[in-house]
Design a protein around this motif. Structure first.
Motif, PDB file in Angstrom:
ATOM      1  N   PRO A  39       0.810  -1.227   0.000  1.00 13.11           N
ATOM      2  CA  PRO A  39       0.000   0.000   0.000  1.00 13.11           C
ATOM      3  C   PRO A  39       0.841   1.272   0.000  1.00 13.11           C
ATOM      4  CG  PRO A  39      -0.862  -1.563   1.596  1.00 13.11           C
ATOM      5  CD  PRO A  39       0.449  -2.106   1.134  1.00 13.11           C
ATOM      6  N   LEU A  88       0.689   5.789  -1.197  1.00 17.76           N
ATOM      7  CA  LEU A  88      -0.165   6.949  -0.955  1.00 17.76           C
ATOM      8  C   LEU A  88       0.035   8.009  -2.032  1.00 17.76           C
ATOM      9  CD1 LEU A  88      -2.221   7.942   1.148  1.00 17.76           C
ATOM     10  CD2 LEU A  88      -0.359   9.070   2.346  1.00 17.76           C
ATOM     11  N   ASP A 125      -3.421  13.461  -4.603  1.00 13.96           N
ATOM     12  CA  ASP A 125      -4.546  13.626  -5.527  1.00 13.96           C
ATOM     13  C   ASP A 125      -4.060  13.246  -6.915  1.00 13.96           C
ATOM     14  OD1 ASP A 125      -2.999  15.757  -6.406  1.00 13.96           O
ATOM     15  OD2 ASP A 125      -4.267  17.289  -5.484  1.00 13.96           O
ATOM     16  N   THR A 152      -1.847   0.135  -6.034  1.00 19.24           N
ATOM     17  CA  THR A 152      -1.974  -0.155  -4.598  1.00 19.24           C
ATOM     18  C   THR A 152      -2.084   1.117  -3.746  1.00 19.24           C
ATOM     19  OG1 THR A 152       0.424  -0.183  -4.277  1.00 19.24           O
ATOM     20  CG2 THR A 152      -0.618  -2.273  -4.876  1.00 19.24           C
ATOM     21  N   CYS A 153      -2.196   2.281  -4.406  1.00 26.06           N
ATOM     22  CA  CYS A 153      -2.141   3.553  -3.669  1.00 26.06           C
ATOM     23  C   CYS A 153      -3.507   4.013  -3.167  1.00 26.06           C
ATOM     24  CB  CYS A 153      -1.556   4.659  -4.549  1.00 26.06           C
ATOM     25  SG  CYS A 153       0.218   4.494  -4.834  1.00 26.06           S
ATOM     26  N   HIS A 154      -3.536   4.430  -1.906  1.00 23.15           N
ATOM     27  CA  HIS A 154      -4.669   5.184  -1.370  1.00 23.15           C
ATOM     28  C   HIS A 154      -4.544   6.638  -1.830  1.00 23.15           C
ATOM     29  CE1 HIS A 154      -5.739   1.898   1.347  1.00 23.15           C
ATOM     30  NE2 HIS A 154      -4.485   1.855   1.763  1.00 23.15           N
ATOM     31  N   TRP A 155      -5.657   7.367  -1.828  1.00 28.44           N
ATOM     32  CA  TRP A 155      -5.653   8.814  -2.066  1.00 28.44           C
ATOM     33  C   TRP A 155      -6.056   9.488  -0.766  1.00 28.44           C
ATOM     34  CZ3 TRP A 155      -7.366  11.012  -7.409  1.00 28.44           C
ATOM     35  CH2 TRP A 155      -6.731  10.299  -8.428  1.00 28.44           C
ATOM     36  N   TYR A 156      -5.248  10.464  -0.346  1.00 27.33           N
ATOM     37  CA  TYR A 156      -5.493  11.113   0.949  1.00 27.33           C
ATOM     38  C   TYR A 156      -5.055  12.574   0.852  1.00 27.33           C
ATOM     39  CZ  TYR A 156      -6.103  10.959   6.059  1.00 27.33           C
ATOM     40  OH  TYR A 156      -6.563  11.134   7.348  1.00 27.33           O
ATOM     41  N   MET A 191      -0.421   9.128   7.913  1.00 34.64           N
ATOM     42  CA  MET A 191      -0.702   7.804   7.350  1.00 34.64           C
ATOM     43  C   MET A 191       0.569   6.963   7.303  1.00 34.64           C
ATOM     44  SD  MET A 191      -3.932   7.128   6.149  1.00 34.64           S
ATOM     45  CE  MET A 191      -3.985   6.466   4.479  1.00 34.64           C
ATOM     46  N   VAL A 248       0.319   2.644   7.751  1.00 34.02           N
ATOM     47  CA  VAL A 248      -0.697   2.259   6.778  1.00 34.02           C
ATOM     48  C   VAL A 248      -0.104   2.156   5.373  1.00 34.02           C
ATOM     49  CG1 VAL A 248      -2.943   2.873   5.795  1.00 34.02           C
ATOM     50  CG2 VAL A 248      -2.431   3.446   8.177  1.00 34.02           C
ATOM     51  N   VAL A 249       0.855   3.051   5.063  1.00 24.97           N
ATOM     52  CA  VAL A 249       1.348   3.183   3.692  1.00 24.97           C
ATOM     53  C   VAL A 249       2.830   3.566   3.678  1.00 24.97           C
ATOM     54  CG1 VAL A 249      -0.877   3.955   2.735  1.00 24.97           C
ATOM     55  CG2 VAL A 249       0.704   5.639   3.713  1.00 24.97           C
TER      56      VAL A 249
END
Length: 294
Positions: free
Chosen positions: A188, A190, A193, A216-220, A229, A234-235
């Protein structure tokens, strides 16, 4: 001839995001502000804003906003030269998240020691800020592009440096102390945007020599939350080295590839106006950047 009272109403309504708040800032009724803007649209022959949520300026409206900003700065300079009492005109600036999260507050502090002008910051990616200046929405910006806009100047400030970081907890959980570009990119990550994709792409290509991958990236989209994060395990995250010095020194974050650092050049752009306040802001930006972007 332009109705400058109406222009200022238009500017404040857009700046505060609505007729009610704009009217409050102007100490007028909402009805009076609405009527002034309608008369402005009649006089210029077209709509100046799109009445949606949020309110948006039309192309014509953007030209008028750029004009009234310049007029306000020039009026302030003229009043000072003539000995009249002048209110401090706001200076609008487009600045990216990472600069805001690291050293721009020092610029604000240095500038505030000399000037009372409010600074109105438009938050945008460093790949977008120059376009915002070109559109006339701001008077200055920090960009990764060096070419000056028409009617403006630019100067290189230095290089913002980035590394890929993760917490010891993340490394133990996902990487089992076996760290390679392929193994990291399968865990994971990050992104801030959609514009942050460019920065990570550059890092993957230039520093890791791998094809870009974001699956595998979250957007935050939060500068503070971005670091949090990573700290919470988490990342992994691509972060400015300036932003996480303390966390790295205390062992809370670890550079995954210590010798793989991406450098992003930063430039200060400003419109050519006879404004002592804008000149002082430019001086503060140069001085602070010189100390921070080594």
């Amino acid at each position: 001839m332009l109705d400058y009272d109406a222009l200022r109403c238009f500017h404040e309504v857009l700046r505060y995001g609505g007729f009610e708040k704009g009217a409050q800032a102007l100490n007028l009724t909402q009805s009076a502000v609405s009527q002034k803007i309608k008369r402005l649209e009649q006089s210029v022959g077209g709509p100046v804003m799109v009445r949606t949520k949020p309110l948006r300026a039309t192309p014509l409206g953007k030209e008028l906003l750029a004009h009234i900003q310049k007029v306000s700065v020039l009026e302030e300079a003229l009043n000072i030269q003539s000995g009249l009492e002048a209110s401090a005109a706001p200076i609008s600036v487009a600045v990216n998240n990472d600069v805001l999260a690291t050293w721009f507050s020092q610029v604000m502090a240095a500038f505030s020691d000399k000037r009372a002008n409010p600074i109105h910051i438009v938050n945008a990616d460093q790949t977008q800020t120059r376009d915002i200046l070109q559109q006339g929405r701001v008077m200055a910006c920090i960009s990764q592009t060096g070419t000056p806009v028409t009617g403006g100047q630019s100067i290189r400030l230095g290089t913002m440096r980035y590394q890929l970081y993760a917490s010891p907890r993340f490394i133990e959980r996902y990487l089992h102390k076996e760290i390679s570009p392929q193994s990291v990119m399968s865990t994971p990550g990050l992104l801030y945007d959609e514009y942050d994709v460019t920065l990570l792409t550059d890092y993957q290509r230039e520093c890791l020599n791998i094809a870009p991958s974001f699956t595998t990236c979250h957007w935050y989209p939060s500068s503070h939350g971005f670091v949090k994060m990573a700290l919470d395990g988490v990342v992994w995250a691509l972060l400015p080295t300036l932003q996480v010095k303390q966390e790295v020194n205390e062992g809370d974050l670890v550079p995954l590839f210590p010798h793989k650092e991406l450098g992003v050049p930063l430039f200060w752009h400003w419109t050519t106006l006879e404004s002592a306040a804008l000149a002082d802001l430019t001086k503060a930006v140069k001085n602070i950047a010189k100390a921070q972007l080594k």
